[in-house]
Enzyme design. Structure first.
Site, PDB file in Angstrom:
ATOM      1  N   TYR A  37      37.057  52.714  42.541  1.00 47.53           N
ATOM      2  CA  TYR A  37      37.277  53.301  43.858  1.00 47.53           C
ATOM      3  C   TYR A  37      38.676  53.873  43.997  1.00 47.53           C
ATOM      4  O   TYR A  37      39.537  53.672  43.137  1.00 47.53           O
ATOM      5  CB  TYR A  37      37.007  52.269  44.966  1.00 47.53           C
ATOM      6  CG  TYR A  37      38.112  51.231  45.139  1.00 47.53           C
ATOM      7  CD1 TYR A  37      38.315  50.225  44.210  1.00 47.53           C
ATOM      8  CD2 TYR A  37      38.956  51.260  46.253  1.00 47.53           C
ATOM      9  CE1 TYR A  37      39.319  49.269  44.386  1.00 47.53           C
ATOM     10  CE2 TYR A  37      39.956  50.315  46.431  1.00 47.53           C
ATOM     11  CZ  TYR A  37      40.131  49.319  45.491  1.00 47.53           C
ATOM     12  OH  TYR A  37      41.125  48.394  45.655  1.00 47.53           O
ATOM     13  N   LYS A  41      41.141  50.630  38.754  1.00 49.55           N
ATOM     14  CA  LYS A  41      40.936  50.369  40.182  1.00 49.55           C
ATOM     15  C   LYS A  41      39.453  50.045  40.397  1.00 49.55           C
ATOM     16  O   LYS A  41      38.665  50.879  40.863  1.00 49.55           O
ATOM     17  CB  LYS A  41      41.405  51.564  41.027  1.00 49.55           C
ATOM     18  CG  LYS A  41      41.676  51.181  42.484  1.00 49.55           C
ATOM     19  CD  LYS A  41      42.546  52.207  43.164  1.00 49.55           C
ATOM     20  CE  LYS A  41      42.668  51.977  44.667  1.00 49.55           C
ATOM     21  NZ  LYS A  41      43.240  50.697  45.059  1.00 49.55           N
ATOM     22  N   GLU A  45      52.563  42.109  41.219  1.00 50.37           N
ATOM     23  CA  GLU A  45      52.268  43.000  42.351  1.00 50.37           C
ATOM     24  C   GLU A  45      51.661  42.147  43.452  1.00 50.37           C
ATOM     25  O   GLU A  45      51.525  40.941  43.304  1.00 50.37           O
ATOM     26  CB  GLU A  45      51.328  44.153  41.941  1.00 50.37           C
ATOM     27  CG  GLU A  45      49.956  43.727  41.481  1.00 50.37           C
ATOM     28  CD  GLU A  45      49.009  44.899  41.196  1.00 50.37           C
ATOM     29  OE1 GLU A  45      49.213  46.008  41.696  1.00 50.37           O
ATOM     30  OE2 GLU A  45      48.027  44.670  40.453  1.00 50.37           O
ATOM     31  N   LEU A  55      48.174  47.701  39.053  1.00 54.00           N
ATOM     32  CA  LEU A  55      47.634  49.017  39.394  1.00 54.00           C
ATOM     33  C   LEU A  55      48.774  50.031  39.482  1.00 54.00           C
ATOM     34  O   LEU A  55      49.781  49.755  40.143  1.00 54.00           O
ATOM     35  CB  LEU A  55      46.919  48.948  40.751  1.00 54.00           C
ATOM     36  CG  LEU A  55      46.179  50.239  41.083  1.00 54.00           C
ATOM     37  CD1 LEU A  55      44.852  50.306  40.345  1.00 54.00           C
ATOM     38  CD2 LEU A  55      45.952  50.383  42.572  1.00 54.00           C
TER      39      LEU A  55
HETATM   40  N1  PDD Z   1      44.916  49.024  47.334  1.00 54.41           N
HETATM   41  N2  PDD Z   1      47.929  47.157  43.689  1.00 54.41           N
HETATM   42  C1  PDD Z   1      46.698  46.797  44.084  1.00 54.41           C
HETATM   43  C2  PDD Z   1      46.058  45.610  43.455  1.00 54.41           C
HETATM   44  C3  PDD Z   1      46.046  47.542  45.088  1.00 54.41           C
HETATM   45  O1  PDD Z   1      44.806  47.200  45.469  1.00 54.41           O
HETATM   46  C4  PDD Z   1      46.708  48.650  45.694  1.00 54.41           C
HETATM   47  C5  PDD Z   1      46.084  49.485  46.761  1.00 54.41           C
HETATM   48  C6  PDD Z   1      47.996  48.983  45.232  1.00 54.41           C
HETATM   49  C7  PDD Z   1      48.768  50.167  45.777  1.00 54.41           C
HETATM   50  O2  PDD Z   1      48.242  51.388  45.293  1.00 54.41           O
HETATM   51  P1  PDD Z   1      48.328  52.734  46.163  1.00 54.41           P
HETATM   52  O3  PDD Z   1      49.752  52.926  46.475  1.00 54.41           O
HETATM   53  O4  PDD Z   1      47.782  53.783  45.263  1.00 54.41           O
HETATM   54  O5  PDD Z   1      47.498  52.517  47.422  1.00 54.41           O
HETATM   55  C8  PDD Z   1      48.570  48.219  44.220  1.00 54.41           C
HETATM   56  C9  PDD Z   1      44.159  49.800  48.279  1.00 54.41           C
HETATM   57  C10 PDD Z   1      44.942  50.414  49.380  1.00 54.41           C
HETATM   58  C11 PDD Z   1      42.971  48.997  48.739  1.00 54.41           C
HETATM   59  O6  PDD Z   1      42.415  48.298  47.911  1.00 54.41           O
HETATM   60  O7  PDD Z   1      42.568  49.099  49.907  1.00 54.41           O
END
Ligand code: PDD
Length: 287
Positions: free
Chosen positions: A32, A147, A179, A203
């Site tokens: 996703y 992801k 993270e 991620l």
């Molecule tokens: N999640 N690390 C993890 C495990 C994440 O699930 C996310 C974002 C990030 C940050 O990535 P980005 O800056 O590309 O949003 C880091 C999304 C927002 C979610 O699962 O809803």
């Protein structure tokens, strides 16, 4: 009423359904993206589509759309939903199979689903008070750069943070801060901004990359390096970043007050650069 997209068709979200035999439902077999939308424009779409392609390649699902077709579909989705600022969500699963079997089905086609929800438009920097976070062992698998929709560990970790009156869990592996459960991590130490290097443990966040870009362009001292749990505890500032939370300052970590219990000066500097970037997106001057 919210509009969703499923396999080529737009319809009300409440009427959008997939088969119980979809491998996303049975195995969490899919990937996703979450893409912010500012002023009706998709934020860093090319970066999100590149990460989507990497995730799809890693789990061996053929990308169902070209980049142009993704953009056309997402643009229409955003136009059909309310608000200029939104969070667009898309997921691709391996599709519907005739029976439940771990092995890939022979002739399935991916299920493509997308929806978009409104996001609050104005962020008043002065009203941001900061969040509490807790540290927890990183119980996830070893390829967190994908992801994947398989988010049970992340769900359990986030809930544990909420149960302890925190907003996020910061995950520790082998003495290092990796993270958040759904965010990337930055610390500030003696004016130096530090975030762990990309790799299979975390991620590659799109927000993270933009912060690195902004730091570079504005001569803010920056380094990609491992962060030990000790360094995390002793940091002058801790930030958690994601598409939906943008840059959240942490003011409490476990039982310890961070940055005097208020968002720090480096956070203020970075969030205003970030807001300027969003303004440029709204005007169509950045993407
Ligand atoms: N999640 N690390 C993890 C495990 C994440 O699930 C996310 C974002 C990030 C940050 O990535 P980005 O800056 O590309 O949003 C880091 C999304 C927002 C979610 O699962 O809803």
């Amino acid at each position: 009423m919210s509009t969703a997209y499923l396999n080529g068709e737009f319809r009300p979200l409440s009427e959008t359904q997939v088969s119980v035999m979809d491998r996303g439902f049975l195995f969490g077999d899919g990937v996703y993206e979450v893409i912010p939308v500012y002023g009706g424009r998709l934020f860093r779409l090319a970066h999100h589509l590149k990460r989507l392609r990497n995730s799809l390649d890693a789990v061996r699902i053929a990308n169902p759309l070209s980049n142009e077709a993704w953009e056309t579909m997402l643009t229409e989705l955003v136009a059909r939903n309310e608000g200029l600022d939104q969070a667009a969500y898309l997921q691709v699963t391996r599709g519907v199979a005739p029976r439940r079997d771990h092995a890939f089905p022979e002739n399935s086609s991916p299920t493509l689903f997308a929806m978009s929800t409104p996001m609050a438009e104005a962020v008043d920097i002065d009203s941001v008070t900061g969040i509490a976070a807790i540290t927890l062992p990183d119980i996830r698998w070893k390829i967190c750069n994908i992801k994947a929709i398989t988010l049970l560990p992340n769900v359990l970790l986030r809930q544990q943070a909420i149960d302890s009156d925190g907003a996020e869990a910061i995950l520790i592996d082998d003495g290092l801060a990796i993270e958040g459960a759904a965010s990337n991590i930055f610390i500030v130490r003696n004016g130096l901004l530090i975030t762990p290097p990309n790799g299979p443990a975390l991620l590659p966040g799109i927000t993270r990359d933009l912060i690195i870009e902004l730091a570079t362009n504005h001569a803010i001292p920056f380094r990609e390096a491992d962060i030990t749990q000790q360094e995390l505890c002793n940091a002058d500032e801790i930030w958690l970043t994601s598409s939906t939370r943008e840059i959240s300052p942490v003011i409490r970590l476990d039982d310890k007050t961070i940055s005097g219990g208020a968002p720090g000066p480096q956070w203020r500097r970075m969030i205003s650069l970030y807001q300027d970037y969003k303004t440029a997106i709204r005007k169509g001057e950045a993407s």
